[in-house]
Design an enzyme around this catalytic site. Structure first.
Site, PDB file in Angstrom:
ATOM      1  N   LEU A  57     -73.888 -44.580  -6.660  1.00 29.02           N
ATOM      2  CA  LEU A  57     -74.914 -45.267  -7.460  1.00 29.02           C
ATOM      3  C   LEU A  57     -74.268 -46.106  -8.566  1.00 29.02           C
ATOM      4  O   LEU A  57     -74.954 -46.773  -9.328  1.00 29.02           O
ATOM      5  CB  LEU A  57     -75.839 -44.238  -8.124  1.00 29.02           C
ATOM      6  CG  LEU A  57     -76.508 -43.212  -7.214  1.00 29.02           C
ATOM      7  CD1 LEU A  57     -77.366 -42.261  -8.031  1.00 29.02           C
ATOM      8  CD2 LEU A  57     -77.353 -43.919  -6.169  1.00 29.02           C
ATOM      9  N   LYS A  85     -57.809 -39.466  -5.753  1.00 26.13           N
ATOM     10  CA  LYS A  85     -57.536 -39.122  -7.157  1.00 26.13           C
ATOM     11  C   LYS A  85     -56.082 -38.725  -7.388  1.00 26.13           C
ATOM     12  O   LYS A  85     -55.482 -39.118  -8.378  1.00 26.13           O
ATOM     13  CB  LYS A  85     -58.470 -37.998  -7.598  1.00 26.13           C
ATOM     14  CG  LYS A  85     -59.899 -38.486  -7.791  1.00 26.13           C
ATOM     15  CD  LYS A  85     -60.750 -37.478  -8.484  1.00 26.13           C
ATOM     16  CE  LYS A  85     -62.075 -38.104  -8.868  1.00 26.13           C
ATOM     17  NZ  LYS A  85     -62.974 -37.196  -9.544  1.00 26.13           N
ATOM     18  N   ALA A  87     -63.754 -25.478  -7.549  1.00 26.56           N
ATOM     19  CA  ALA A  87     -62.507 -25.700  -8.297  1.00 26.56           C
ATOM     20  C   ALA A  87     -61.810 -26.971  -7.822  1.00 26.56           C
ATOM     21  O   ALA A  87     -60.585 -27.070  -7.845  1.00 26.56           O
ATOM     22  CB  ALA A  87     -61.592 -24.478  -8.138  1.00 26.56           C
ATOM     23  N   GLY A  88     -62.603 -27.969  -7.368  1.00 27.94           N
ATOM     24  CA  GLY A  88     -62.031 -29.270  -7.001  1.00 27.94           C
ATOM     25  C   GLY A  88     -61.865 -30.117  -8.258  1.00 27.94           C
ATOM     26  O   GLY A  88     -61.746 -29.582  -9.370  1.00 27.94           O
ATOM     27  N   GLY A  89     -61.893 -31.443  -8.092  1.00 25.41           N
ATOM     28  CA  GLY A  89     -61.709 -32.336  -9.244  1.00 25.41           C
ATOM     29  C   GLY A  89     -62.737 -32.097 -10.327  1.00 25.41           C
ATOM     30  O   GLY A  89     -62.399 -31.998 -11.525  1.00 25.41           O
ATOM     31  N   ALA A  90     -64.010 -31.966  -9.932  1.00 27.19           N
ATOM     32  CA  ALA A  90     -65.069 -31.756 -10.927  1.00 27.19           C
ATOM     33  C   ALA A  90     -64.921 -30.370 -11.566  1.00 27.19           C
ATOM     34  O   ALA A  90     -65.135 -30.217 -12.775  1.00 27.19           O
ATOM     35  CB  ALA A  90     -66.434 -31.898 -10.269  1.00 27.19           C
ATOM     36  N   ASN A 125     -56.470 -20.941  -3.963  1.00 33.35           N
ATOM     37  CA  ASN A 125     -55.336 -21.631  -4.563  1.00 33.35           C
ATOM     38  C   ASN A 125     -55.764 -22.603  -5.648  1.00 33.35           C
ATOM     39  O   ASN A 125     -55.111 -22.732  -6.692  1.00 33.35           O
ATOM     40  CB  ASN A 125     -54.608 -22.413  -3.469  1.00 33.35           C
ATOM     41  CG  ASN A 125     -53.178 -21.967  -3.377  1.00 33.35           C
ATOM     42  OD1 ASN A 125     -52.680 -21.274  -4.270  1.00 33.35           O
ATOM     43  ND2 ASN A 125     -52.528 -22.349  -2.302  1.00 33.35           N
ATOM     44  N   LYS A 126     -56.896 -23.273  -5.382  1.00 32.23           N
ATOM     45  CA  LYS A 126     -57.399 -24.238  -6.375  1.00 32.23           C
ATOM     46  C   LYS A 126     -57.821 -23.517  -7.653  1.00 32.23           C
ATOM     47  O   LYS A 126     -57.614 -24.017  -8.760  1.00 32.23           O
ATOM     48  CB  LYS A 126     -58.582 -25.020  -5.798  1.00 32.23           C
ATOM     49  CG  LYS A 126     -58.181 -26.024  -4.744  1.00 32.23           C
ATOM     50  CD  LYS A 126     -59.375 -26.915  -4.423  1.00 32.23           C
ATOM     51  CE  LYS A 126     -59.129 -27.749  -3.192  1.00 32.23           C
ATOM     52  NZ  LYS A 126     -60.351 -28.320  -2.647  1.00 32.23           N
TER      53      LYS A 126
HETATM   54  P1  NAP Z   1     -64.113 -31.654  -4.431  1.00 32.61           P
HETATM   55  O1  NAP Z   1     -62.844 -32.090  -5.108  1.00 32.61           O
HETATM   56  O2  NAP Z   1     -64.260 -31.776  -2.959  1.00 32.61           O
HETATM   57  O3  NAP Z   1     -64.316 -30.129  -4.847  1.00 32.61           O
HETATM   58  C1  NAP Z   1     -65.351 -29.328  -4.361  1.00 32.61           C
HETATM   59  C2  NAP Z   1     -64.831 -27.905  -4.295  1.00 32.61           C
HETATM   60  O4  NAP Z   1     -65.917 -27.043  -3.905  1.00 32.61           O
HETATM   61  C3  NAP Z   1     -63.710 -27.738  -3.260  1.00 32.61           C
HETATM   62  O5  NAP Z   1     -62.650 -27.017  -3.832  1.00 32.61           O
HETATM   63  C4  NAP Z   1     -64.412 -26.955  -2.160  1.00 32.61           C
HETATM   64  O6  NAP Z   1     -63.521 -26.119  -1.463  1.00 32.61           O
HETATM   65  C5  NAP Z   1     -65.413 -26.139  -2.940  1.00 32.61           C
HETATM   66  N1  NAP Z   1     -66.459 -25.621  -2.098  1.00 32.61           N
HETATM   67  C6  NAP Z   1     -67.093 -26.232  -1.070  1.00 32.61           C
HETATM   68  N2  NAP Z   1     -67.988 -25.413  -0.518  1.00 32.61           N
HETATM   69  C7  NAP Z   1     -67.927 -24.253  -1.210  1.00 32.61           C
HETATM   70  C8  NAP Z   1     -68.628 -23.008  -1.121  1.00 32.61           C
HETATM   71  N3  NAP Z   1     -69.541 -22.805  -0.167  1.00 32.61           N
HETATM   72  N4  NAP Z   1     -68.329 -22.035  -1.995  1.00 32.61           N
HETATM   73  C9  NAP Z   1     -67.390 -22.247  -2.942  1.00 32.61           C
HETATM   74  N5  NAP Z   1     -66.684 -23.381  -3.073  1.00 32.61           N
HETATM   75  C10 NAP Z   1     -66.968 -24.378  -2.212  1.00 32.61           C
HETATM   76  O7  NAP Z   1     -65.374 -32.399  -5.061  1.00 32.61           O
HETATM   77  P2  NAP Z   1     -65.568 -32.824  -6.594  1.00 32.61           P
HETATM   78  O8  NAP Z   1     -65.073 -34.186  -6.821  1.00 32.61           O
HETATM   79  O9  NAP Z   1     -65.019 -31.731  -7.445  1.00 32.61           O
HETATM   80  O10 NAP Z   1     -67.160 -32.893  -6.692  1.00 32.61           O
HETATM   81  C11 NAP Z   1     -67.965 -31.736  -6.597  1.00 32.61           C
HETATM   82  C12 NAP Z   1     -69.425 -32.099  -6.791  1.00 32.61           C
HETATM   83  O11 NAP Z   1     -69.630 -32.581  -8.120  1.00 32.61           O
HETATM   84  C13 NAP Z   1     -69.928 -33.204  -5.869  1.00 32.61           C
HETATM   85  O12 NAP Z   1     -71.228 -32.910  -5.460  1.00 32.61           O
HETATM   86  C14 NAP Z   1     -69.933 -34.435  -6.749  1.00 32.61           C
HETATM   87  O13 NAP Z   1     -70.887 -35.393  -6.355  1.00 32.61           O
HETATM   88  C15 NAP Z   1     -70.316 -33.809  -8.078  1.00 32.61           C
HETATM   89  N6  NAP Z   1     -69.882 -34.634  -9.217  1.00 32.61           N
HETATM   90  C16 NAP Z   1     -70.851 -35.117 -10.046  1.00 32.61           C
HETATM   91  C17 NAP Z   1     -70.489 -35.884 -11.122  1.00 32.61           C
HETATM   92  C18 NAP Z   1     -71.565 -36.414 -12.036  1.00 32.61           C
HETATM   93  O14 NAP Z   1     -71.294 -37.359 -12.777  1.00 32.61           O
HETATM   94  N7  NAP Z   1     -72.733 -35.829 -12.054  1.00 32.61           N
HETATM   95  C19 NAP Z   1     -69.142 -36.155 -11.391  1.00 32.61           C
HETATM   96  C20 NAP Z   1     -68.170 -35.628 -10.534  1.00 32.61           C
HETATM   97  C21 NAP Z   1     -68.557 -34.864  -9.437  1.00 32.61           C
HETATM   98  P3  NAP Z   1     -62.890 -26.645  -0.070  1.00 32.61           P
HETATM   99  O15 NAP Z   1     -61.993 -27.767  -0.405  1.00 32.61           O
HETATM  100  O16 NAP Z   1     -62.223 -25.432   0.454  1.00 32.61           O
HETATM  101  O17 NAP Z   1     -64.077 -27.082   0.761  1.00 32.61           O
END
Ligand code: NAP
Length: 288
Positions: free
Chosen positions: A19, A75, A137-140, A164-165
């Site tokens: 967006l 990233k 525990a990803g980027g956000a 690990n993350k």
């Molecule tokens: P990311 O780097 O992919 O991290 C997501 C993490 O969640 C990964 O470590 C993933 O593990 C884990 N995960 C997935 N399914 C899971 C489950 N069932 N139980 C526990 N952990 C689980 O993504 P991100 O960049 O951090 O973003 C995460 C969310 O935040 C997204 O929806 C994004 O749109 C949102 N966000 C919003 C904003 C905002 O401005 N509002 C800003 C940043 C991010 P695996 O890698 O093992 O799948």
């Protein structure tokens, strides 16, 4: 005055659902109308495959790109492409950036998710001395963990399917904040949300209709504040459940606005037009 249009944008793969273009293009247009900038600018979505990232980063000047937002999966690589100013040196540890800009021939990296999230969380609840549970525990998750530690939460419990993350976040927080009380949970149950003040979802689980809700009703309580970083849909299953138990909650749309305003200010060097950006975002969400 440079007559070429200045290009800004988002690089990621995929980026189709972003967006940000609507929000930033509305902001650039508004500042041009007000006479606060004397150049044309456009924010574009750049879908760049990982194998093409090096080429893309080497062609920023020829594309007249002045600044970018960066998202998954670039990233990490872009982190190694930038330098940090003295106010952002903590990002060397956080290892999460979402905004880059060229200053005096050097590409500089920033994270506007951290102050964007902090601002909106504090408008709802001050995390000072609060017990916080974090999903993801990803980027956000890294950005949110840093933010609530910096805002002096009492403790953090964090769960992710990738242990690990979580371990890396705990190491990062201990390195920056010393003996901070942060621990890993082996399951959602182990987060012990009934004992927490704030629950934050930083996983993408909830974006799709078919997604399960990671928590059950009996894990929540009415004095909890639930923050879901997801903004589309506006109300995830988690937020609906929070409402059902009488807990206060928020989605991530204002965080998106605040991080976008900060990125815009880094690029344009001008105050971001909040209302115009909010209208652009809100109208995108309601038409989806
Ligand atoms: P990311 O780097 O992919 O991290 C997501 C993490 O969640 C990964 O470590 C993933 O593990 C884990 N995960 C997935 N399914 C899971 C489950 N069932 N139980 C526990 N952990 C689980 O993504 P991100 O960049 O951090 O973003 C995460 C969310 O935040 C997204 O929806 C994004 O749109 C949102 N966000 C919003 C904003 C905002 O401005 N509002 C800003 C940043 C991010 P695996 O890698 O093992 O799948």
């Amino acid at each position: 005055m440079n007559s070429l249009k200045r290009i800004y944008g988002l690089i990621g793969y995929p980026v189709k659902h972003s967006l940000s273009a609507a929000m930033h293009n509305a902001a650039f247009k508004e500042l041009k109308i007000r006479g606060e900038i004397d150049y044309d600018a456009e924010y574009k979505l750049f879908e760049v495959k990982p194998e093409n990232l090096d080429n893309f980063l080497n062609s920023l000047e020829e594309k007249n790109i002045y600044g970018l937002n960066v998202t998954i999966p670039h990233k990490e690589k872009v982190f190694n492409f930038v330098e940090f100013d003295e106010n952002s040196s903590y990002l060397e540890q956080v290892k999460a950036i979402n905004t880059i800009v060229k200053k005096e021939n050097v590409w500089m990296g920033y994270n506007t998710d951290i102050p964007g999230f902090s601002r909106h969380l504090k408008e709802n609840i001050d995390p000072l001395n609060k017990k916080v549970a974090i999903l993801g525990a990803g980027g956000a998750g890294r950005a949110v963990s840093y933010a609530v530690s910096h805002l002096k939460a009492k403790e953090i419990s964090i769960y992710d399917t990738d242990k690990n993350k979580v371990k890396n976040i705990i190491e990062m927080i201990k390195k920056i904040f010393g003996d901070f009380n942060i621990k890993s949970a082996d399951s959602v149950e182990q987060l012990n949300i009934l004992d927490k003040d704030i629950l934050i979802n930083a996983t993408p689980v909830g974006m799709k209709d078919a997604d399960v809700c990671l928590v059950s009703e009996k894990m929540l309580h009415k004095d909890l504040f639930v923050y879901d970083l997801i903004y589309n849909p506006k109300e995830t299953k988690l937020l609906a459940l929070a409402k059902k138990v009488g807990a206060k909650s928020s989605n991530g749309l204002k965080m998106l606005l605040y991080q976008g305003m900060l990125s815009f200010e880094i690029w344009a060097g001008k105050k971001a037009p909040k209302e115009v950006m909010w209208q652009a975002l809100s109208s995108q969400i309601s038409t989806k």
